[in-house]
Design an enzyme around this catalytic site. Structure first.
Site, PDB file in Angstrom:
ATOM      1  N   ARG A 205    -105.439  72.070  44.779  1.00 31.95           N
ATOM      2  CA  ARG A 205    -106.256  71.512  43.700  1.00 31.95           C
ATOM      3  C   ARG A 205    -105.509  71.519  42.365  1.00 31.95           C
ATOM      4  NH1 ARG A 205    -112.089  74.259  45.494  1.00 31.95           N
ATOM      5  NH2 ARG A 205    -112.069  73.363  47.591  1.00 31.95           N
ATOM      6  N   ASP A 275     -89.923  65.338  42.806  1.00 26.42           N
ATOM      7  CA  ASP A 275     -88.660  66.023  43.093  1.00 26.42           C
ATOM      8  C   ASP A 275     -88.929  67.055  44.183  1.00 26.42           C
ATOM      9  OD1 ASP A 275     -86.265  67.330  43.185  1.00 26.42           O
ATOM     10  OD2 ASP A 275     -86.163  67.815  41.054  1.00 26.42           O
ATOM     11  N   ASP A 277     -86.762  68.517  46.516  1.00 24.23           N
ATOM     12  CA  ASP A 277     -85.673  69.167  47.246  1.00 24.23           C
ATOM     13  C   ASP A 277     -85.372  70.607  46.838  1.00 24.23           C
ATOM     14  OD1 ASP A 277     -84.410  68.761  44.823  1.00 24.23           O
ATOM     15  OD2 ASP A 277     -83.116  67.142  45.557  1.00 24.23           O
ATOM     16  N   ASP A 279     -83.620  72.116  44.627  1.00 25.91           N
ATOM     17  CA  ASP A 279     -82.178  72.368  44.589  1.00 25.91           C
ATOM     18  C   ASP A 279     -81.668  72.882  43.250  1.00 25.91           C
ATOM     19  OD1 ASP A 279     -82.450  70.105  43.052  1.00 25.91           O
ATOM     20  OD2 ASP A 279     -80.884  68.949  44.069  1.00 25.91           O
ATOM     21  N   GLN A 281     -82.044  71.452  40.375  1.00 23.91           N
ATOM     22  CA  GLN A 281     -81.803  70.350  39.448  1.00 23.91           C
ATOM     23  C   GLN A 281     -83.049  69.472  39.375  1.00 23.91           C
ATOM     24  OE1 GLN A 281     -77.883  68.318  39.816  1.00 23.91           O
ATOM     25  NE2 GLN A 281     -77.604  69.615  41.619  1.00 23.91           N
ATOM     26  N   GLU A 286     -88.844  57.961  41.591  1.00 23.06           N
ATOM     27  CA  GLU A 286     -90.155  57.352  41.391  1.00 23.06           C
ATOM     28  C   GLU A 286     -90.829  57.106  42.736  1.00 23.06           C
ATOM     29  OE1 GLU A 286     -92.316  53.466  39.322  1.00 23.06           O
ATOM     30  OE2 GLU A 286     -90.142  53.760  39.100  1.00 23.06           O
TER      31      GLU A 286
END
Length: 420
Positions: A205, A275, A277, A279, A281, A286
């Site tokens: 939520r 994003d 991953d 990682d 960074q 998009e």
């Protein structure tokens, strides 16, 4: 209000004239025209007590008040605080490191025209079972700006029922406590604007939306397996604009950013980044405009005509802004500092918690020294001289030429009025 088509959820829900005075410079969205205690009296909080004369609880117990602070620090409360109608809470006026309210939650149900700025509401493990850190069941015209809300036992910040014209902007909604661990429900047909907020470390939520919603330039970080933005999951009709947000997976994240939508949830979506991953960074992409990327909601081709932000940031700009300014950021406390550091680890730090002790509790705050206020009207003597009011006469609630009280003019000058 029962909705049958998108036209019913246009600016008609935002019924004040466009020329109406906004709650404060920079107020936006459905709740922008809340009046707070502008037509009432000033109440100066003078101690950190849970109750009694001079306490915050006493300050919000009656209608038509503007609440300012001559003390900073942590207010430990045992029972929930219930806020009356037409109350303004100006946490930026507190000396030192500002105000944290810790130990239980707040109810703003029926607190029409509430204006709440620069305060921390941290419920915690000892709070009332099954209750939210901040809850609204009904009421009209409210705005919450630069508020840090955390550690709810049910939801952290929820709006339900017959509530209408509400804005939550520039705020942090964090760490709903396990095992529930919810950011919150935003489910009303009366209109909720969510602008430039941070949802972080909530299992689910983040938020869950039903009804009418404008979700712009928010950052959602480290949601858990229950989901990020949950799109209705309901037979009821919902209509939302979802624009320029950034969803960043963290250590607890195991599902995609949007979940559990269906054809009853109508969403106009634009320029939302993801994003996944973890990682270290910030290198998201998009989300393509398709129902499958947005949890199965029905994708709309035209934006709903809701009260919008003055400036729409890119998702990357939203991350920069939120990490610098969201929450009670006049002075960031240890909790918000840790949360922002998690975001800026870009996926490598963060977690769901069951006890606020994991974060060091509410921490300690420098109480500061209140400025001299000879007449006790809430405005320090030196500020009165600059405003042209009388330091020896209680005149802070007189109206300035801007339409705000002199007290509001002074309080508004203490913090930024724009975000771009």
């Amino acid at each position: 209000m029962k909705l049958s088509e998108p036209l019913l959820v246009s600016l008609a829900a935002f019924s004040q004239a466009v020329t109406a005075l906004v709650a404060f410079p920079g107020a936006e969205g459905f709740g922008a025209n809340a009046i707070g205690g502008r037509n009432g009296q000033v109440y100066v909080v003078t101690n950190l007590n849970d109750s009694g004369t001079g306490s915050l609880r006493d300050a919000v117990s009656a209608t038509d008040r503007i609440v300012v602070f001559a003390v900073g620090g942590v207010i430990k409360i045992s029972d929930r605080i219930v806020v009356s109608k037409r109350v303004t809470i100006l946490g930026q006026t507190a000396p030192g490191d500002g105000i944290t309210v810790y130990g239980n939650g707040w109810s703003f149900s029926n607190a029409d025209d509430a204006i709440v700025r620069y305060i921390r509401i941290r419920m915690g493990k000892g709070g009332s079972s099954g209750k939210d850190a901040l809850g609204i069941a009904e009421g009209n015209r409210m705005i919450f700006d630069h508020v840090s809300v955390s550690w709810g036992r049910d939801e952290t910040f929820s709006i339900n029922g017959d509530a209408s014209n509400i804005t939550v902007q520039n705020s942090i909604i964090a760490q709903g406590l396990e095992t529930h661990s919810c950011g919150g429900l935003m489910q009303t047909d009366g209109g909720v604007s969510l602008f430039r907020n941070l949802y972080i470390d909530n299992k689910t939520r983040n938020p869950k939306v039903k009804g009418v919603n404008e979700f712009t330039n928010n950052v959602v970080y480290n949601w858990g397996g229950g989901g990020g933005y949950i799109a209705g999951d309901s037979a009821g009709q919902s209509y939302a604009n979802i624009i320029g947000n950034y969803f960043i997976s963290g250590p607890s994240t195991s599902v995609t950013a949007f979940t559990r939508g269906n054809a009853n949830f109508h969403g106009y979506v634009q320029n939302n980044y993801y994003d996944p991953d973890k990682d270290g960074q910030l290198d998201g992409f998009e989300l393509g405009v398709s129902s499958s990327n947005y949890g199965g909601m029905a994708i709309m081709s035209s934006k709903y005509n809701y009260p919008a932000v003055a400036y729409t940031m890119s998702p990357a700009e939203a991350v920069t802004y939120v990490t610098k300014y969201a929450g009670a950021s006049k002075v960031r406390d240890s909790v918000d500092t840790q949360l922002i550091a998690q975001v800026q680890s870009w996926g490598t730090e963060g977690g769901l918690i069951s006890d606020e002790a994991t974060m060091g509790g509410p921490g300690t705050l420098n109480g500061g020294t209140p400025a001299k206020d000879t007449d006790g009207d809430g405005i320090p003597d030196e500020a009165e001289k600059q405003l042209g009011t009388d330091p020896n006469t209680n005149d802070s609630m007189k109206l300035h030429s801007s339409g705000y009280t002199y007290l509001e003019v002074w309080a508004n000058s203490l913090v930024p009025s724009t975000y771009h």
